[in-house]
Structures are given as C-alpha cells and as structure tokens.
Motif scaffolding. Structure first.
Motif, PDB file in Angstrom:
ATOM      1  N   GLU A   1     -59.024 -34.034 -14.271  1.00 56.49           N
ATOM      2  CA  GLU A   1     -58.801 -32.780 -14.229  1.00 56.49           C
ATOM      3  C   GLU A   1     -57.721 -32.696 -15.760  1.00 56.49           C
ATOM      4  OE1 GLU A   1     -55.679 -29.866 -15.096  1.00 56.49           O
ATOM      5  OE2 GLU A   1     -55.146 -31.797 -14.605  1.00 56.49           O
ATOM      6  N   LYS A   2     -57.304 -33.703 -16.303  1.00 52.75           N
ATOM      7  CA  LYS A   2     -56.568 -33.832 -17.492  1.00 52.75           C
ATOM      8  C   LYS A   2     -57.831 -33.601 -18.614  1.00 52.75           C
ATOM      9  CE  LYS A   2     -52.263 -36.381 -16.839  1.00 52.75           C
ATOM     10  NZ  LYS A   2     -51.496 -35.177 -16.255  1.00 52.75           N
ATOM     11  N   GLN A   3     -58.796 -34.355 -18.334  1.00 52.59           N
ATOM     12  CA  GLN A   3     -60.094 -34.571 -19.467  1.00 52.59           C
ATOM     13  C   GLN A   3     -60.755 -32.951 -19.362  1.00 52.59           C
ATOM     14  OE1 GLN A   3     -62.294 -37.685 -18.211  1.00 52.59           O
ATOM     15  NE2 GLN A   3     -60.907 -38.987 -18.897  1.00 52.59           N
ATOM     16  N   MET A   4     -60.854 -32.613 -18.154  1.00 51.83           N
ATOM     17  CA  MET A   4     -61.540 -31.142 -18.215  1.00 51.83           C
ATOM     18  C   MET A   4     -60.745 -29.953 -18.775  1.00 51.83           C
ATOM     19  SD  MET A   4     -63.462 -30.791 -14.426  1.00 51.83           S
ATOM     20  CE  MET A   4     -62.253 -31.530 -13.407  1.00 51.83           C
ATOM     21  N   THR A   5     -59.294 -30.355 -18.577  1.00 55.94           N
ATOM     22  CA  THR A   5     -58.430 -29.410 -19.381  1.00 55.94           C
ATOM     23  C   THR A   5     -58.375 -29.124 -20.421  1.00 55.94           C
ATOM     24  OG1 THR A   5     -56.960 -29.241 -17.302  1.00 55.94           O
ATOM     25  CG2 THR A   5     -55.789 -28.517 -19.427  1.00 55.94           C
TER      26      THR A   5
ATOM     27  N   SER B   1     -48.848 -28.015  -9.683  1.00 52.67           N
ATOM     28  CA  SER B   1     -47.870 -27.784  -8.741  1.00 52.67           C
ATOM     29  C   SER B   1     -46.961 -28.886  -8.425  1.00 52.67           C
ATOM     30  CB  SER B   1     -48.719 -27.510  -7.337  1.00 52.67           C
ATOM     31  OG  SER B   1     -47.780 -27.386  -6.381  1.00 52.67           O
ATOM     32  N   ASN B   2     -45.815 -28.579  -8.185  1.00 49.59           N
ATOM     33  CA  ASN B   2     -44.650 -29.527  -7.983  1.00 49.59           C
ATOM     34  C   ASN B   2     -44.855 -30.281  -6.529  1.00 49.59           C
ATOM     35  OD1 ASN B   2     -43.516 -29.312 -10.387  1.00 49.59           O
ATOM     36  ND2 ASN B   2     -42.061 -27.272  -9.554  1.00 49.59           N
ATOM     37  N   GLN B   3     -45.647 -29.893  -5.702  1.00 47.85           N
ATOM     38  CA  GLN B   3     -45.671 -30.417  -4.470  1.00 47.85           C
ATOM     39  C   GLN B   3     -47.331 -30.048  -4.135  1.00 47.85           C
ATOM     40  OE1 GLN B   3     -42.921 -27.892  -2.618  1.00 47.85           O
ATOM     41  NE2 GLN B   3     -44.343 -26.350  -2.016  1.00 47.85           N
ATOM     42  N   PRO B   4     -47.853 -30.793  -2.913  1.00 51.39           N
ATOM     43  CA  PRO B   4     -49.168 -30.806  -2.638  1.00 51.39           C
ATOM     44  C   PRO B   4     -49.324 -29.165  -2.143  1.00 51.39           C
ATOM     45  CG  PRO B   4     -48.242 -32.736  -1.671  1.00 51.39           C
ATOM     46  CD  PRO B   4     -47.170 -32.014  -2.239  1.00 51.39           C
ATOM     47  N   LEU B   5     -50.592 -28.753  -2.245  1.00 47.78           N
ATOM     48  CA  LEU B   5     -50.839 -27.267  -1.836  1.00 47.78           C
ATOM     49  C   LEU B   5     -51.784 -27.440  -0.401  1.00 47.78           C
ATOM     50  CD1 LEU B   5     -51.749 -25.737  -5.273  1.00 47.78           C
ATOM     51  CD2 LEU B   5     -49.793 -25.632  -3.886  1.00 47.78           C
ATOM     52  N   THR B   6     -51.835 -26.378   0.055  1.00 48.65           N
ATOM     53  CA  THR B   6     -52.639 -26.161   1.256  1.00 48.65           C
ATOM     54  C   THR B   6     -53.757 -25.186   0.919  1.00 48.65           C
ATOM     55  OG1 THR B   6     -51.354 -24.327   1.978  1.00 48.65           O
ATOM     56  CG2 THR B   6     -50.695 -26.167   2.774  1.00 48.65           C
ATOM     57  N   MET B   7     -54.986 -25.400   1.598  1.00 49.66           N
ATOM     58  CA  MET B   7     -56.160 -24.289   1.320  1.00 49.66           C
ATOM     59  C   MET B   7     -55.747 -22.920   1.507  1.00 49.66           C
ATOM     60  SD  MET B   7     -59.766 -24.583   3.063  1.00 49.66           S
ATOM     61  CE  MET B   7     -59.277 -25.657   4.351  1.00 49.66           C
ATOM     62  N   THR B   8     -54.646 -22.572   2.347  1.00 51.74           N
ATOM     63  CA  THR B   8     -54.215 -21.267   2.363  1.00 51.74           C
ATOM     64  C   THR B   8     -53.403 -20.983   1.051  1.00 51.74           C
ATOM     65  OG1 THR B   8     -53.975 -21.602   4.894  1.00 51.74           O
ATOM     66  CG2 THR B   8     -52.693 -19.782   3.931  1.00 51.74           C
ATOM     67  N   GLU B   9     -52.661 -21.749   0.515  1.00 51.59           N
ATOM     68  CA  GLU B   9     -51.913 -21.268  -0.687  1.00 51.59           C
ATOM     69  C   GLU B   9     -52.970 -21.254  -1.862  1.00 51.59           C
ATOM     70  OE1 GLU B   9     -47.845 -23.679   0.247  1.00 51.59           O
ATOM     71  OE2 GLU B   9     -49.676 -24.913  -0.449  1.00 51.59           O
TER      72      GLU B   9
ATOM     73  N   ILE C   1     -59.310 -25.055  -9.114  1.00 57.14           N
ATOM     74  CA  ILE C   1     -58.189 -25.513  -8.000  1.00 57.14           C
ATOM     75  C   ILE C   1     -57.654 -26.861  -8.226  1.00 57.14           C
ATOM     76  CG2 ILE C   1     -58.621 -26.631  -5.753  1.00 57.14           C
ATOM     77  CD1 ILE C   1     -60.998 -24.394  -5.323  1.00 57.14           C
ATOM     78  N   MET C   2     -58.212 -27.709  -9.179  1.00 54.43           N
ATOM     79  CA  MET C   2     -57.680 -29.014  -9.353  1.00 54.43           C
ATOM     80  C   MET C   2     -56.644 -28.677 -10.245  1.00 54.43           C
ATOM     81  SD  MET C   2     -61.132 -31.194 -10.219  1.00 54.43           S
ATOM     82  CE  MET C   2     -60.228 -32.786 -10.625  1.00 54.43           C
ATOM     83  N   ALA C   3     -56.591 -27.761 -11.261  1.00 63.60           N
ATOM     84  CA  ALA C   3     -55.444 -27.531 -12.366  1.00 63.60           C
ATOM     85  C   ALA C   3     -54.303 -27.034 -11.368  1.00 63.60           C
ATOM     86  CB  ALA C   3     -56.094 -26.593 -13.208  1.00 63.60           C
ATOM     87  N   ALA C   4     -54.657 -26.300 -10.472  1.00 66.18           N
ATOM     88  CA  ALA C   4     -53.492 -25.594  -9.613  1.00 66.18           C
ATOM     89  C   ALA C   4     -52.845 -26.686  -8.915  1.00 66.18           C
ATOM     90  CB  ALA C   4     -54.029 -24.620  -8.879  1.00 66.18           C
ATOM     91  N   ILE C   5     -53.448 -27.624  -8.400  1.00 66.30           N
ATOM     92  CA  ILE C   5     -53.006 -28.722  -7.609  1.00 66.30           C
ATOM     93  C   ILE C   5     -52.157 -29.532  -8.467  1.00 66.30           C
ATOM     94  CG2 ILE C   5     -53.558 -30.913  -6.127  1.00 66.30           C
ATOM     95  CD1 ILE C   5     -55.694 -29.183  -5.081  1.00 66.30           C
ATOM     96  N   ALA C   6     -52.640 -29.948  -9.676  1.00 68.92           N
ATOM     97  CA  ALA C   6     -52.318 -30.929 -10.839  1.00 68.92           C
ATOM     98  C   ALA C   6     -50.817 -30.114 -11.227  1.00 68.92           C
ATOM     99  CB  ALA C   6     -53.080 -31.071 -11.975  1.00 68.92           C
TER     100      ALA C   6
ATOM    101  N   ALA D   1     -56.205 -20.224  -1.627  1.00 68.22           N
ATOM    102  CA  ALA D   1     -56.766 -18.923  -1.163  1.00 68.22           C
ATOM    103  C   ALA D   1     -56.223 -17.745  -1.769  1.00 68.22           C
ATOM    104  CB  ALA D   1     -57.468 -18.830   0.060  1.00 68.22           C
ATOM    105  N   ARG D   2     -54.879 -17.680  -1.191  1.00 70.89           N
ATOM    106  CA  ARG D   2     -53.749 -16.674  -1.425  1.00 70.89           C
ATOM    107  C   ARG D   2     -53.755 -16.542  -2.849  1.00 70.89           C
ATOM    108  NH1 ARG D   2     -48.879 -18.359   0.074  1.00 70.89           N
ATOM    109  NH2 ARG D   2     -48.567 -19.193  -2.090  1.00 70.89           N
ATOM    110  N   ASP D   3     -53.724 -17.564  -3.674  1.00 72.10           N
ATOM    111  CA  ASP D   3     -53.388 -17.445  -5.011  1.00 72.10           C
ATOM    112  C   ASP D   3     -54.594 -17.042  -5.908  1.00 72.10           C
ATOM    113  OD1 ASP D   3     -50.606 -18.182  -4.468  1.00 72.10           O
ATOM    114  OD2 ASP D   3     -50.820 -20.314  -5.220  1.00 72.10           O
ATOM    115  N   ARG D   4     -55.749 -17.361  -5.397  1.00 69.73           N
ATOM    116  CA  ARG D   4     -57.249 -16.877  -6.102  1.00 69.73           C
ATOM    117  C   ARG D   4     -57.689 -15.848  -5.507  1.00 69.73           C
ATOM    118  NH1 ARG D   4     -60.681 -20.671  -6.992  1.00 69.73           N
ATOM    119  NH2 ARG D   4     -61.280 -19.235  -8.734  1.00 69.73           N
TER     120      ARG D   4
END
Length: 169
Positions: A105-109, A48-56, A41-46, A58-61
């Motif tokens: 997130e960068k460290q975990m990645t 992304s070019n814009q902030p994500l919603t919980m719905t986005e 989830i953190m990587a998806a947000i990082a 959930a849909r992507d996952r």
C-alpha cells in the motif's frame, strides 16, 4: 440542431480522454495486481486507526457491500488483506492489511502520488484546481441529481409493481 458541435466535442473528449482515464489512473497499482479502487480500499484501511468493516468501507465509498466484496477478493488472494472476528460482536468481520499489504500500500501510494504530481507539473496546479472545481460542479448539478432521479424512478417502478401484485392477489 442546437449545440450540435458542442455535443460532438464533448463526445470526442469523452472517447479520447475521460474514457481512458481509469486506465491511466490504474497503471501505478496494476503492477501489484490491484486496481485503483482496490488501492483506495487498502489506503482507507491503512489510514484508519482501527480495522474497518466492509459496511464502513461501502458507506464511505458510496457503494454496496457486494461491490466492496468483489474488490476485496483479489486483495485476499494476493495476501494483502486479512480478516478477523470482532471480539465484541462475532458477526462483524474486521479487515486489516497484512504486513505485506502495508508495504505494498505504501509503494502504491507513493507511485500514485508521483504520477499525480507529474500530471500537475504538466497541467499546472491552478488549472488542476480549476478543473476540479468544474468537475465538482458538474457532479453536483448534473450527475447526482440524475442518479437520484433514476434511483427514485426505479424505486417508484418497483413500488408500482408491488401494488399491482397486491391488487391482483
């Protein structure tokens, strides 16, 4: 019994390797108080070019918003994630990583990639690619159809219960 030995071999591999795979995958992220799914989830947000919603997310996952919400709480508690209201639609909640969340997130990645590369060094790139093809084929031919059938059966069962209730009313 037909294929009894093959079944036993599958069970042995599941119990010794596949069942423990999540533990191995989660090790690089656990030192940060996050699960592998939370890192995703953190990587998806990082990324992304814009902030994500919980719905986005959930849909992507391919999961429910409730499942995402359960994963988000520890990220808020650790200070890795923040939310803000959408200026255009105040009902929408946008998710962003905090400055600390971006660093973590960068460290975990980096640790996840390092661990995966170590596995490929041992297993071999070609064997890894072949294994992935096999897993995708198993998912496509077995897992997804059975999940789809189970979902259909649950929906049919619920529909039947509704009809019974309506008829008895």
């Amino acid at each position: 019994m037909e294929n009894y030995e093959l079944l036993n071999d599958f069970i042995d591999v599941y119990m010794s390797a596949l069942k423990n795979l999540e533990k191995l995958i989660s090790q690089p992220t656990s030192e940060y108080g996050a699960s592998f799914e939370q890192w995703l989830i953190m990587a998806a947000i990082a990324n992304s070019n814009q902030p994500l919603t919980m719905t986005e997310i959930a849909r992507d996952r391919g999961v429910t918003k409730g499942a995402v919400a359960r994963q988000l709480k520890p990220l808020f508690d650790c200070g890795y994630l923040k939310h803000l209201s959408d200026h255009k639609d105040h009902r929408r909640v946008l998710l962003m990583l905090t400055d600390e969340g971006l660093i973590i997130e960068k460290q975990m990645t980096s640790k996840v990639q390092h661990r995966f590369n170590k596995w490929l060094d041992i297993f071999g790139l070609e064997a890894g690619q072949d294994f992935l093809v096999t897993l995708k084929r198993f998912q496509e031919l077995i897992v997804l159809p059975e999940l789809h059938d189970k979902k259909r059966l649950i929906q049919t069962d619920s529909y039947d219960k509704i009809l019974i209730c309506l008829k008895s009313a």
